[in-house]
Design a protein around this motif. Structure first.
Motif, PDB file in Angstrom:
ATOM      1  N   GLU A  37     -14.712 125.234 -21.683  1.00 35.50           N
ATOM      2  CA  GLU A  37     -14.123 125.948 -20.549  1.00 35.50           C
ATOM      3  C   GLU A  37     -13.239 127.051 -21.108  1.00 35.50           C
ATOM      4  O   GLU A  37     -12.437 126.813 -22.012  1.00 35.50           O
ATOM      5  N   VAL A  38     -13.388 128.262 -20.576  1.00 37.13           N
ATOM      6  CA  VAL A  38     -12.633 129.405 -21.085  1.00 37.13           C
ATOM      7  C   VAL A  38     -11.964 130.132 -19.920  1.00 37.13           C
ATOM      8  O   VAL A  38     -12.509 130.195 -18.817  1.00 37.13           O
ATOM      9  N   THR A  39     -10.767 130.670 -20.183  1.00 34.89           N
ATOM     10  CA  THR A  39     -10.035 131.438 -19.177  1.00 34.89           C
ATOM     11  C   THR A  39      -9.680 132.799 -19.743  1.00 34.89           C
ATOM     12  O   THR A  39      -9.214 132.903 -20.878  1.00 34.89           O
ATOM     13  N   LEU A  40      -9.903 133.829 -18.921  1.00 41.60           N
ATOM     14  CA  LEU A  40      -9.542 135.206 -19.258  1.00 41.60           C
ATOM     15  C   LEU A  40      -8.438 135.632 -18.300  1.00 41.60           C
ATOM     16  O   LEU A  40      -8.486 135.315 -17.114  1.00 41.60           O
ATOM     17  N   GLN A  41      -7.435 136.341 -18.803  1.00 39.26           N
ATOM     18  CA  GLN A  41      -6.316 136.842 -17.996  1.00 39.26           C
ATOM     19  C   GLN A  41      -6.353 138.361 -18.028  1.00 39.26           C
ATOM     20  O   GLN A  41      -6.258 138.967 -19.085  1.00 39.26           O
ATOM     21  N   LYS A  42      -6.501 138.986 -16.864  1.00 40.48           N
ATOM     22  CA  LYS A  42      -6.558 140.442 -16.753  1.00 40.48           C
ATOM     23  C   LYS A  42      -5.213 140.953 -16.286  1.00 40.48           C
ATOM     24  O   LYS A  42      -4.641 140.437 -15.325  1.00 40.48           O
ATOM     25  N   LYS A  43      -4.695 141.959 -16.999  1.00 44.70           N
ATOM     26  CA  LYS A  43      -3.406 142.540 -16.632  1.00 44.70           C
ATOM     27  C   LYS A  43      -3.537 144.053 -16.560  1.00 44.70           C
ATOM     28  O   LYS A  43      -4.401 144.644 -17.207  1.00 44.70           O
ATOM     29  N   GLY A  44      -2.672 144.649 -15.770  1.00 48.33           N
ATOM     30  CA  GLY A  44      -2.604 146.093 -15.658  1.00 48.33           C
ATOM     31  C   GLY A  44      -1.266 146.571 -16.178  1.00 48.33           C
ATOM     32  O   GLY A  44      -0.249 145.916 -15.992  1.00 48.33           O
ATOM     33  N   LYS A  45      -1.297 147.719 -16.866  1.00 50.83           N
ATOM     34  CA  LYS A  45      -0.068 148.258 -17.446  1.00 50.83           C
ATOM     35  C   LYS A  45       0.025 149.734 -17.074  1.00 50.83           C
ATOM     36  O   LYS A  45      -0.898 150.500 -17.324  1.00 50.83           O
ATOM     37  N   ILE A  46       1.147 150.106 -16.476  1.00 54.02           N
ATOM     38  CA  ILE A  46       1.382 151.492 -16.084  1.00 54.02           C
ATOM     39  C   ILE A  46       2.395 152.082 -17.046  1.00 54.02           C
ATOM     40  O   ILE A  46       3.536 151.623 -17.113  1.00 54.02           O
ATOM     41  N   GLY A  47       1.945 153.101 -17.815  1.00 55.41           N
ATOM     42  CA  GLY A  47       2.835 153.733 -18.785  1.00 55.41           C
ATOM     43  C   GLY A  47       3.398 152.716 -19.756  1.00 55.41           C
ATOM     44  O   GLY A  47       2.661 151.918 -20.333  1.00 55.41           O
ATOM     45  N   SER A  48       4.719 152.698 -19.918  1.00 52.74           N
ATOM     46  CA  SER A  48       5.343 151.768 -20.857  1.00 52.74           C
ATOM     47  C   SER A  48       5.934 150.547 -20.154  1.00 52.74           C
ATOM     48  O   SER A  48       6.625 149.747 -20.776  1.00 52.74           O
ATOM     49  N   ALA A  49       5.668 150.387 -18.853  1.00 56.10           N
ATOM     50  CA  ALA A  49       6.171 149.223 -18.110  1.00 56.10           C
ATOM     51  C   ALA A  49       5.467 147.948 -18.570  1.00 56.10           C
ATOM     52  O   ALA A  49       4.418 147.998 -19.215  1.00 56.10           O
ATOM     53  N   ASP A  50       6.034 146.803 -18.237  1.00 56.80           N
ATOM     54  CA  ASP A  50       5.412 145.519 -18.567  1.00 56.80           C
ATOM     55  C   ASP A  50       4.098 145.357 -17.805  1.00 56.80           C
ATOM     56  O   ASP A  50       3.966 145.814 -16.675  1.00 56.80           O
ATOM     57  N   ALA A  51       3.139 144.679 -18.434  1.00 53.61           N
ATOM     58  CA  ALA A  51       1.842 144.419 -17.799  1.00 53.61           C
ATOM     59  C   ALA A  51       2.006 143.368 -16.706  1.00 53.61           C
ATOM     60  O   ALA A  51       2.789 142.431 -16.844  1.00 53.61           O
ATOM     61  N   THR A  52       1.247 143.539 -15.607  1.00 55.22           N
ATOM     62  CA  THR A  52       1.262 142.585 -14.502  1.00 55.22           C
ATOM     63  C   THR A  52      -0.165 142.142 -14.203  1.00 55.22           C
ATOM     64  O   THR A  52      -1.127 142.823 -14.581  1.00 55.22           O
ATOM     65  N   ASN A  53      -0.321 140.996 -13.530  1.00 57.36           N
ATOM     66  CA  ASN A  53      -1.645 140.471 -13.199  1.00 57.36           C
ATOM     67  C   ASN A  53      -2.431 141.489 -12.382  1.00 57.36           C
ATOM     68  O   ASN A  53      -1.880 142.150 -11.508  1.00 57.36           O
ATOM     69  N   LEU A  54      -3.728 141.595 -12.681  1.00 52.08           N
ATOM     70  CA  LEU A  54      -4.568 142.588 -12.014  1.00 52.08           C
ATOM     71  C   LEU A  54      -5.721 141.895 -11.302  1.00 52.08           C
ATOM     72  O   LEU A  54      -6.613 141.327 -11.932  1.00 52.08           O
ATOM     73  N   LYS A  55      -5.684 141.943  -9.984  1.00 54.47           N
ATOM     74  CA  LYS A  55      -6.708 141.330  -9.139  1.00 54.47           C
ATOM     75  C   LYS A  55      -7.863 142.312  -8.946  1.00 54.47           C
ATOM     76  O   LYS A  55      -7.654 143.509  -8.815  1.00 54.47           O
ATOM     77  N   GLY A  56      -9.093 141.783  -8.926  1.00 50.08           N
ATOM     78  CA  GLY A  56     -10.252 142.586  -8.571  1.00 50.08           C
ATOM     79  C   GLY A  56     -10.993 143.239  -9.720  1.00 50.08           C
ATOM     80  O   GLY A  56     -11.938 143.974  -9.493  1.00 50.08           O
ATOM     81  N   ALA A  57     -10.594 142.991 -10.963  1.00 52.58           N
ATOM     82  CA  ALA A  57     -11.346 143.520 -12.108  1.00 52.58           C
ATOM     83  C   ALA A  57     -12.618 142.691 -12.265  1.00 52.58           C
ATOM     84  O   ALA A  57     -12.624 141.489 -11.980  1.00 52.58           O
ATOM     85  N   GLN A  58     -13.701 143.317 -12.711  1.00 58.11           N
ATOM     86  CA  GLN A  58     -14.977 142.613 -12.815  1.00 58.11           C
ATOM     87  C   GLN A  58     -15.485 142.590 -14.248  1.00 58.11           C
ATOM     88  O   GLN A  58     -15.383 143.572 -14.974  1.00 58.11           O
ATOM     89  N   PHE A  59     -16.053 141.433 -14.608  1.00 56.74           N
ATOM     90  CA  PHE A  59     -16.594 141.195 -15.942  1.00 56.74           C
ATOM     91  C   PHE A  59     -17.956 140.544 -15.835  1.00 56.74           C
ATOM     92  O   PHE A  59     -18.265 139.897 -14.837  1.00 56.74           O
ATOM     93  N   LYS A  60     -18.736 140.692 -16.896  1.00 54.58           N
ATOM     94  CA  LYS A  60     -19.934 139.874 -17.044  1.00 54.58           C
ATOM     95  C   LYS A  60     -19.725 139.037 -18.294  1.00 54.58           C
ATOM     96  O   LYS A  60     -18.983 139.413 -19.203  1.00 54.58           O
TER      97      LYS A  60
END
Length: 185
Positions: A10-33
């Motif tokens: 079982e594997v888990t991936l965590q997607k985050k978004g980062k704006i400029g130099s701010a801290d990264a936050t959770n990013l909903k709606g990104a798609q992977f295969k």
């Protein structure tokens, strides 16, 4: 008579978004295969896990509100997550080039501290990783744009400033772009 049993990972991936130099936050709606390695040069998209359950919708996994994707019941082998799309109308830059590889272990082994891990454990670069508590982290970047206008006293403000029709208005736009911009789309 011992029975053979299959061990799945079982594997888990965590997607985050980062704006400029701010801290990264959770990013909903990104798609992977998810792809599995068939031979040293060939990867094939995984549509179902080893218990026959669908992987995402037509093999496309979408991050939830917590920014995570979890895939269960993967047979031992080499896998990779590949980003296919960032959330619409968010300004984040997709990284379609970087695969995030991992291995579902076929046999038990030893962690760096000498303790054992079981078959079905997740290995990244040959090292055991508990992706439940330390998910594979993937970050998307969004340029930070700061717009400022100089007031009549010479101070820069990012608020409205009064000028008259025909006045010259000094302004500046500062964009903080990610360091890996050349590799992104």
């Amino acid at each position: 008579y011992p029975k053979n049993s299959s061990t799945y990972g079982e594997v888990t991936l965590q997607k985050k978004g980062k704006i400029g130099s701010a801290d990264a936050t959770n990013l909903k709606g990104a798609q992977f295969k998810l792809e599995v390695q068939k031979n040293p040069t060939t990867w094939e998209q995984v549509l179902k896990n080893n218990k026959g359950a669908d992987i995402g919708v037509a093999g496309i996994l979408t991050t939830g509100s917590d920014g995570k994707i979890t895939v269960k019941d993967l047979a031992p082998g080499d896998y990779r997550f590949v980003e296919v799309k960032v959330p619409e109308n968010t300004g984040y830059i997709a990284d379609l080039k970087t695969p995030h590889e991992f291995t579902v272990a076929a046999t038990k082994g030893k962690k760096e501290d000498g303790t054992e891990y079981q078959a079905g454990s997740i290995l990244i670069n040959g090292k055991y990783v508990d992706t439940t508590s330390n998910p594979i982290e993937v970050i998307n970047y969004k340029p930070a744009v700061e717009k400022e206008v100089q007031d009549k006293a010479g101070y820069w403000k990012n608020a409205s400033v009064d000028y008259s029709v025909g006045d010259t208005i000094p302004y500046r736009v500062t964009v903080d772009i990610p360091a890996n911009i050349a590799d992104l789309k």
